[in-house]
Design an enzyme around this catalytic site. Structure first.
Site, PDB file in Angstrom:
ATOM      1  CB  CYS A  90      -0.965  -0.010   1.182  1.00 30.09           C
ATOM      2  SG  CYS A  90      -0.409   0.847   2.649  1.00 30.09           S
ATOM      3  CD  GLU A  91      -0.634   5.324  -3.721  1.00 32.68           C
ATOM      4  OE1 GLU A  91       0.017   4.939  -4.698  1.00 32.68           O
ATOM      5  OE2 GLU A  91      -1.530   6.177  -3.804  1.00 32.68           O
ATOM      6  CG  HIS A  92      -2.203   5.582   1.643  1.00 42.08           C
ATOM      7  ND1 HIS A  92      -3.464   5.079   1.415  1.00 42.08           N
ATOM      8  CD2 HIS A  92      -2.017   6.556   0.725  1.00 42.08           C
ATOM      9  CE1 HIS A  92      -4.022   5.737   0.416  1.00 42.08           C
ATOM     10  NE2 HIS A  92      -3.164   6.621  -0.035  1.00 42.08           N
ATOM     11  CG  HIS A  93      -0.014   2.828   6.133  1.00 42.56           C
ATOM     12  ND1 HIS A  93      -1.222   2.755   5.482  1.00 42.56           N
ATOM     13  CD2 HIS A  93      -0.165   3.708   7.142  1.00 42.56           C
ATOM     14  CE1 HIS A  93      -2.095   3.550   6.094  1.00 42.56           C
ATOM     15  NE2 HIS A  93      -1.481   4.145   7.100  1.00 42.56           N
ATOM     16  CD  GLN A 131      -8.710  -4.219  -2.506  1.00 46.56           C
ATOM     17  OE1 GLN A 131      -8.378  -4.110  -1.339  1.00 46.56           O
ATOM     18  NE2 GLN A 131      -9.748  -4.936  -2.886  1.00 46.56           N
ATOM     19  CG  HIS A 159      -5.633  -3.393   2.678  1.00 50.83           C
ATOM     20  ND1 HIS A 159      -5.065  -2.494   1.802  1.00 50.83           N
ATOM     21  CD2 HIS A 159      -6.653  -3.986   2.006  1.00 50.83           C
ATOM     22  CE1 HIS A 159      -5.734  -2.531   0.658  1.00 50.83           C
ATOM     23  NE2 HIS A 159      -6.702  -3.418   0.750  1.00 50.83           N
ATOM     24  CB  CYS A 161      -1.959  -0.325   6.642  1.00 46.52           C
ATOM     25  SG  CYS A 161      -3.139  -0.267   5.300  1.00 46.52           S
TER      26      CYS A 161
HETATM   27 ZN   LIG Z   1      -2.111   1.359   4.048  1.00 43.06          ZN
END
Ligand SMILES: [Zn+2]
Length: 204
Positions: A90-93, A131, A159, A161
């Site tokens: 995931c590009e956020h975490h 996703q 996920h 995260c």
């Molecule tokens: Zn994430």
């Protein structure tokens, strides 16, 4: 003025091939670890290698994957490849999310070699993703290269995260879908796809 050496180094970094190992060593130290202790000495190098593999999709090209595996065939029923496993970040975490993708299309003139579909999934999964975009990337690419009457993609994922931090929900499943062409406009085609995916259960 930057020295030539510094500029060359910057250009290397832009290409994305400069080792990130020294940065990982720095991260380990800032987390309160001792990067020099036995178990961690080679960790920065391993992380560099692992991250490069997990983001190797940036280097993949659709033409190389296809390699001519498009065939003119008279076949006008839905083609479904179910339960394609994938692993992404995931590009956020920068934490993993993983799951299964179900991909369908209704051919018009051409069909694609079946093994190519999981490879297209990998090409987009091995990047920093969310996703929703991963699902769209696969659908749009298939639509572009095969030019079918429509494409349907369903993606089910867990996920890390969400599981290990944040809401800490270990069993929740995120489902996304992309419906193009007749999969969007014709209820019958979409329902056929959904029932093919549901058969035998698709939980993991
Ligand atoms: Zn994430």
């Amino acid at each position: 003025m930057k020295s030539t050496k510094a500029v060359v180094k910057m250009m290397e970094a832009q290409k994305g091939d400069e080792s990130i190992a020294p940065l990982i060593e720095e991260v380990l130290g800032r987390l309160g670890e001792d990067p020099k202790r036995d178990g961690l000495v080679r960790t920065p190098e391993r992380v560099d290698k692992a991250l490069r593999f997990l983001t190797s999709g940036y280097q993949m090209k659709i033409e190389d994957i296809l390699n001519g595996a498009l065939y003119e065939v008279k076949y006008d029923e839905v083609v479904v490849v179910k339960d394609i496993e994938f692993f992404s970040l995931c590009e956020h975490h920068l934490l993993p999310f993983y799951g299964k993708m179900h991909v369908a299309y209704l051919p018009q003139k051409k069909v694609i070699g079946l093994s190519k579909i999981p490879r297209i999934v990998d090409m987009f999964a091995r990047r920093l993703q969310i996703q929703e975009r991963l699902t769209q990337d696969v659908a749009q690419t298939l639509q572009q290269v095969v030019e079918p009457l429509g494409v349907g993609v369903i993606c089910e994922a867990k996920h890390f995260c969400m599981m290990m931090r944040g809401v800490e929900k270990q069993h929740s499943l995120t489902v996304t879908s992309a419906m193009l062409g007749v999969f969007k406009t014709q209820l019958q085609t979409r329902n056929e796809f959904l029932s093919l995916v549901r058969r035998n259960g698709s939980n993991f």
